[in-house]
Design a protein around this motif. Structure first.
Motif, PDB file in Angstrom:
ATOM      1  N   GLY A 199       0.789  -1.209   0.000  1.00  0.00           N
ATOM      2  CA  GLY A 199       0.000   0.000   0.000  1.00  0.00           C
ATOM      3  C   GLY A 199       0.823   1.260   0.000  1.00  0.00           C
ATOM      4  N   LEU A 200       2.118   1.192  -0.211  1.00  0.00           N
ATOM      5  CA  LEU A 200       2.956   2.382  -0.163  1.00  0.00           C
ATOM      6  C   LEU A 200       3.815   2.433  -1.416  1.00  0.00           C
ATOM      7  CD1 LEU A 200       3.766   4.696   1.805  1.00  0.00           C
ATOM      8  CD2 LEU A 200       5.661   3.266   2.512  1.00  0.00           C
ATOM      9  N   MET A 228       2.643   5.614   7.664  1.00  0.00           N
ATOM     10  CA  MET A 228       4.035   5.957   7.976  1.00  0.00           C
ATOM     11  C   MET A 228       4.552   5.131   9.152  1.00  0.00           C
ATOM     12  SD  MET A 228       5.291   8.239   5.914  1.00  0.00           S
ATOM     13  CE  MET A 228       6.625   9.020   6.827  1.00  0.00           C
ATOM     14  N   VAL A 229       3.720   4.980  10.157  1.00  0.00           N
ATOM     15  CA  VAL A 229       4.113   4.194  11.331  1.00  0.00           C
ATOM     16  C   VAL A 229       4.375   2.740  10.956  1.00  0.00           C
ATOM     17  CG1 VAL A 229       3.236   3.240  13.498  1.00  0.00           C
ATOM     18  CG2 VAL A 229       2.991   5.693  13.028  1.00  0.00           C
ATOM     19  N   GLY A 230       3.446   2.162  10.198  1.00  0.00           N
ATOM     20  CA  GLY A 230       3.571   0.758   9.834  1.00  0.00           C
ATOM     21  C   GLY A 230       4.688   0.474   8.868  1.00  0.00           C
ATOM     22  N   THR A 231       5.113   1.494   8.120  1.00  0.00           N
ATOM     23  CA  THR A 231       6.164   1.289   7.124  1.00  0.00           C
ATOM     24  C   THR A 231       7.562   1.328   7.730  1.00  0.00           C
ATOM     25  OG1 THR A 231       4.779   2.250   5.398  1.00  0.00           O
ATOM     26  CG2 THR A 231       7.148   2.173   4.966  1.00  0.00           C
ATOM     27  N   TYR A 232       7.772   2.238   8.672  1.00  0.00           N
ATOM     28  CA  TYR A 232       9.137   2.488   9.115  1.00  0.00           C
ATOM     29  C   TYR A 232       9.474   1.962  10.507  1.00  0.00           C
ATOM     30  CZ  TYR A 232       9.449   5.484   5.052  1.00  0.00           C
ATOM     31  OH  TYR A 232       9.454   5.932   3.771  1.00  0.00           O
ATOM     32  N   ALA A 255       9.073  -3.444  -1.588  1.00  0.00           N
ATOM     33  CA  ALA A 255       7.787  -4.116  -1.767  1.00  0.00           C
ATOM     34  C   ALA A 255       6.629  -3.303  -1.221  1.00  0.00           C
ATOM     35  CB  ALA A 255       7.823  -5.481  -1.079  1.00  0.00           C
ATOM     36  N   GLY A 256       6.901  -2.136  -0.638  1.00  0.00           N
ATOM     37  CA  GLY A 256       5.822  -1.328  -0.084  1.00  0.00           C
ATOM     38  C   GLY A 256       5.152  -2.001   1.101  1.00  0.00           C
ATOM     39  N   GLU A 257       5.956  -2.651   1.942  1.00  0.00           N
ATOM     40  CA  GLU A 257       5.394  -3.430   3.030  1.00  0.00           C
ATOM     41  C   GLU A 257       5.051  -2.551   4.229  1.00  0.00           C
ATOM     42  OE1 GLU A 257       8.400  -6.298   3.771  1.00  0.00           O
ATOM     43  OE2 GLU A 257       7.887  -7.551   2.057  1.00  0.00           O
ATOM     44  N   ILE A 258       3.888  -2.811   4.822  1.00  0.00           N
ATOM     45  CA  ILE A 258       3.451  -2.106   6.017  1.00  0.00           C
ATOM     46  C   ILE A 258       3.321  -3.123   7.137  1.00  0.00           C
ATOM     47  CG2 ILE A 258       1.585  -0.773   7.069  1.00  0.00           C
ATOM     48  CD1 ILE A 258       0.962   0.368   4.344  1.00  0.00           C
ATOM     49  N   ALA A 259       4.025  -2.891   8.233  1.00  0.00           N
ATOM     50  CA  ALA A 259       3.992  -3.826   9.352  1.00  0.00           C
ATOM     51  C   ALA A 259       2.609  -3.857   9.978  1.00  0.00           C
ATOM     52  CB  ALA A 259       5.033  -3.430  10.390  1.00  0.00           C
TER      53      ALA A 259
END
Length: 584
Positions: free
Chosen positions: A6-7, A330-334, A18-22
Motif C-alpha cells: 500500500g505504499l 508511515m508508522v507501519g512502514t518504518y 515491496a511497499g510493506e506495512i507492518a
C-alpha cells in the motif's frame, strides 16, 4: 506480524521496495485493545457508586484538581482527529502545515481561560453553556446552542471512529468496519458506567500514554526514514513545491492557518466538551489548567504533524488515495513491530479520550437542556435523568457509527464544525458581559450568520460580482471581530475595539478581490461578521438591563444529594424574574 502492500515511493527513498506495512495481527490488536479498554473499564468501575449522582455524572462535583483537569483538557483537545488532521496539513502544505494547525489550536486553549473565568463566576454550578443561555435569554437561545453542540459532538464522535477504523484496518488484518465497531464498543462500555467522571479519570492515563508514545515514535520514524537527508532528496526529486518548503507559506496560511484560527476560537467558546471541563475544574485552577493544556497540545500535535511532512518529502502516496491513512501508513512502514504497537496505543488513546468526552457532553446536553429544563429543576427525577443520559450515549454511538461508514475527510469535518460554531461565538460571549443583549438579538444573529455562511462555504452562489464584493467586505469585518474577541478576553473592551478596527482596516486592501478565492476562510469570517453586526445593532438600543446574579440562581444542581454552592431559595421567583427581564 504480517505485512500489507500500500505504499509507493520515489527513487532514492528508503521505503521498502515491496511497499510493506507492518501489521500487528489479529491476536496482537485484540490483546492491545483488551489491555487498553479493560484497564479503562476497571478504572470506571472502581469509581462507580451504588447510587449514582446525576450532577456528578455530568460535572464531577465542580471540584476536580489541577493534575487531573489539566490532563483531561489536554487529552480532550489532543484527539485522534487532530493528529490525523495535522498529518494531513503537513502532507498538503509542507513544513508550515502542522505549525498552522497545532500552534493556533494551542493558542485557542489559552484564549479560553479568561472567558472561562467569567462564565464560572456567573454560573458556578451549571452543567452546559446552553443551560446558562436558558437562564440568560430563554428557550430558543438554549436550543440553538444545544443543537449546535449535538451536531458538533456527533460529527466529532464520527471523526474519531473514522480515525479508529483507519488505524485498525491499516495495522491489522481487520476491516475498517470491524475497527469502528471495536472502538465504539470499547469507548461506550467504560463511559456509560460513570459518565463524565470516567471520562476525566481515564483521560489522565490516556494523555500520559499519548505524550510518552509521541516522544518515542516521531524521532524514531524520522531517523528510520532516512533522517535529514530525506529533505534534500525530496527537493531533488521534485516532491515538494517552493510553498511547501517554507515556514512562511501564504498558501498554508490562507487555506489552513487563517480558517483554523477562526474555527478553533469557535470550538473553544461553543464546544460542550470544553465547557464541561470548565464547569468541573476547581474555579481557582482554571488558569493553570488551560496554560498547561496549551503547552501539551501544541508540542504533541505539531510533532505528530511532522509525519505528514516526512511523507510529503519521501513522495509517499496515501493508501487508497485516502489521506486519513497517512499516519498509520508511515508508522507501519518504518517502525518495528514493538513501536507500531506503541503508536497504536497512542492513537487509540487519543481518539478514546475525545470520543468519551463527546459522549459525556451529549448526555449532559440531553439530561440538562432537554429533560431537566423541560420539567424544571425541582421536578427532576435523578434516576430517570441518569437513564436518559445513558440512552443518549447509546443512540449517539449508533449515529456516529452510521456516519463513519462514509469516511469523510477529517480535516474538512473539523473546519466545517468550527465555522458553524462561529455563528454563535459573539452572541454567546456578549451574553456573559453585556446586559443589553436580548434573546431576539441572539437568535436572529445566529440564524442570519448561518444563512450567509452556508452559501459562501459551499459556493451555492458563485463568488463573483457584487455578491463576491459583499462577502469580502463582511470577511474583512470578520477579521476585526475575531482579533477583537481575542484581545477582549485578556485586555478588556477598549483595547479590543482598537485591535478590531485596526485589524479590519489593515485587512481591507488585501481582502478585496482576493478573499473570494478562499471560500473556507471567507465562510468562517462571514459567520463572525454577520452574527456580530446583527447582534450589536439589535441590542445597542435595547432597554434590557439584565441582572447576571439571576443566572447563578436559575442554574444549579438537579440531584438533591449534591450540596449547593450557596443557598438558592426562591427558584421559581428567580425564573420569573428572568422571564420578565428578557424578551423570551
Amino acid at each position: 506480524m504480517h505485512v500489507k502492500n500500500g505504499l509507493s515511493a520515489t527513487k532514492g527513498s528508503p521505503v521498502p521496495p515491496a511497499g510493506e506495512i507492518a501489521q500487528l495481527g489479529i491476536i496482537g490488536v485484540i490483546l492491545l485493545l483488551l489491555l487498553f479498554y479493560g484497564g479503562t473499564m476497571w478504572m470506571s468501575v472502581a469509581i462507580s457508586r451504588k447510587k449514582e449522582n446525576a450532577d456528578d455524572y455530568m460535572t464531577a462535583g465542580n471540584s476536580i484538581g489541577f493534575g487531573v483537569s489539566a490532563a483531561s483538557m489536554t487529552a480532550t483537545w489532543i484527539w485522534a482527529s487532530s493528529m490525523y488532521a495535522s498529518v494531513t496539513a503537513g502532507y498538503t502544505y509542507g513544513v508550515s502545515g502542522p505549525i498552522h494547525y497545532g500552534l493556533w489550536g494551542a493558542l485557542m486553549i489559552l484564549f479560553i481561560y479568561p472567558f472561562g473565568k467569567r462564565i464560572r463566576s456567573v454560573a458556578p454550578r451549571a452543567h452546559t453553556l446552553a443551560e446558562v443561555m436558558y437562564a440568560r435569554h430563554g428557550r430558543s437561545s438554549q436550543l440553538m446552542l444545544a443543537g449546535s453542540n449535538v451536531l458538533g459532538s456527533v460529527i466529532s464522535l464520527t471523526s474519531n471512529f473514522i480515525a479508529g477504523g483507519a488505524i485498525i484496518s491499516m495495522l491489522s488484518p481487520l476491516s475498517f468496519g470491524a475497527g469502528i465497531l471495536i472502538i465504539a464498543g470499547g469507548v461506550l462500555m467504560y463511559t456509560l458506567w460513570s459518565g463524565f467522571r470516567a471520562s476525566v479519570l481515564t483521560d489522565f492515563t490516556q494523555v500520559m500514554a499519548m505524550l510518552g508514545a509521541a516522544v518515542i515514535i516521531i524521532p524514531a520514524v524520522f531517523f528510520l526514514a532516512g533522517g535529514p537527508s530525506m529533505f534534500t532528496e525530496g527537493v531533488a526529486s521534485g516532491n515538494v513545491t517552493p510553498q511547501q518548503e517554507t515556514f512562511f507559506s501564504s498558501d498554508a496560511f490562507m487555506n489552513q492557518g487563517a480558517p483554523y484560527i477562526a474555527a478553533v476560537l469557535a470550538y473553544a467558546i461553543g464546544n460542550q466538551t470544553i465547557a464541561q471541563r470548565l464547569f468541573a475544574v476547581r474555579e481557582d485552577l482554571i488558569k493553570p489548567t488551560f496554560i498547561t493544556a496549551t503547552i501539551g497540545y501544541g508540542a504533541t500535535v505539531i510533532g505528530v504533524g511532522m509525519l505528514g511532512v516526512m511523507a510529503l518529502y519521501l513522495g509517499v502516496q496515501p493508501t487508497g488515495g485516502d489521506v486519513n491513512n497517512l499516519m498509520p501508513q508511515m508508522v507501519g512502514t518504518y517502525l518495528p513491530v514493538a513501536l507500531v504497537a506503541l503508536a497504536f496505543v497512542m492513537i487509540v488513546g487519543s481518539l478514546s479520550s475525545t470520543a468519551d468526552s463527546d459522549l459525556a457532553a451529549l448526555s449532559s446536553i440531553v439530561m440538562t437542556d432537554v429533560y431537566g429544563q423541560s420539567v424544571g429543576r425541582k421536578n427532576v427525577n435523578p434516576k430517570l435523568m441518569l437513564l436518559i443520559g445513558r440512552v443518549t450515549m447509546i443512540v449517539a454511538t449508533g449515529l456516529a457509527l452510521y456516519f463513519a461508514t462514509a469516511k469523510f475527510n477529517i480535516l474538512d469535518l473539523l473546519v466545517f464544525v468550527g465555522a458553524l460554531w462561529g455563528c454563535l461565538v459573539f452572541p454567546v460571549i456578549a451574553s456573559f458581559y453585556w446586559k443589553k443583549v436580548t434573546n431576539l438579538a441572539f437568535s436572529v444573529s445566529v440564524v442570519a450568520a448561518l444563512a450567509i455562511f452556508l452559501p459562501v462555504r459551499f459556493q451555492w452562489i458563485p463568488l463573483t460580482g457584487g455578491w463576491a464584493l459583499l462577502v469580502e467586505l463582511l470577511a474583512v469585518v470578520g477579521v476585526g471581530v475575531v482579533l477583537g474577541i481575542m484581545a477582549f478576553g485578556f485586555f478588556g473592551l477598549r483595547p479590543a475595539i482598537i485591535v478590531g478596527v485596526v485589524a479590519a482596516l489593515a485587512a481591507l486592501p488585501f481582502g478585496l478581490f482576493a478573499l473570494r478565492d478562499y471560500e473556507t476562510l471567507s465562510g468562517s469570517l462571514v459567520a463572525y461578521a454577520v452574527s456580530f453586526l446583527v447582534c450589536y445593532l439589535m441590542s445597542v438600543r435595547s432597554t434590557q438591563d439584565f441582572d447576571f446574579s439571576v443566572i447563578k440562581k436559575v442554574t444549579g444542581d438537579f440531584d438533591e444529594e449534591t450540596p449547593a454552592a450557596e443557598p438558592t431559595t426562591g427558584d421559581d421567583d428567580d425564573r420569573d424574574r428572568v422571564v420578565a427581564g428578557s424578551d423570551r
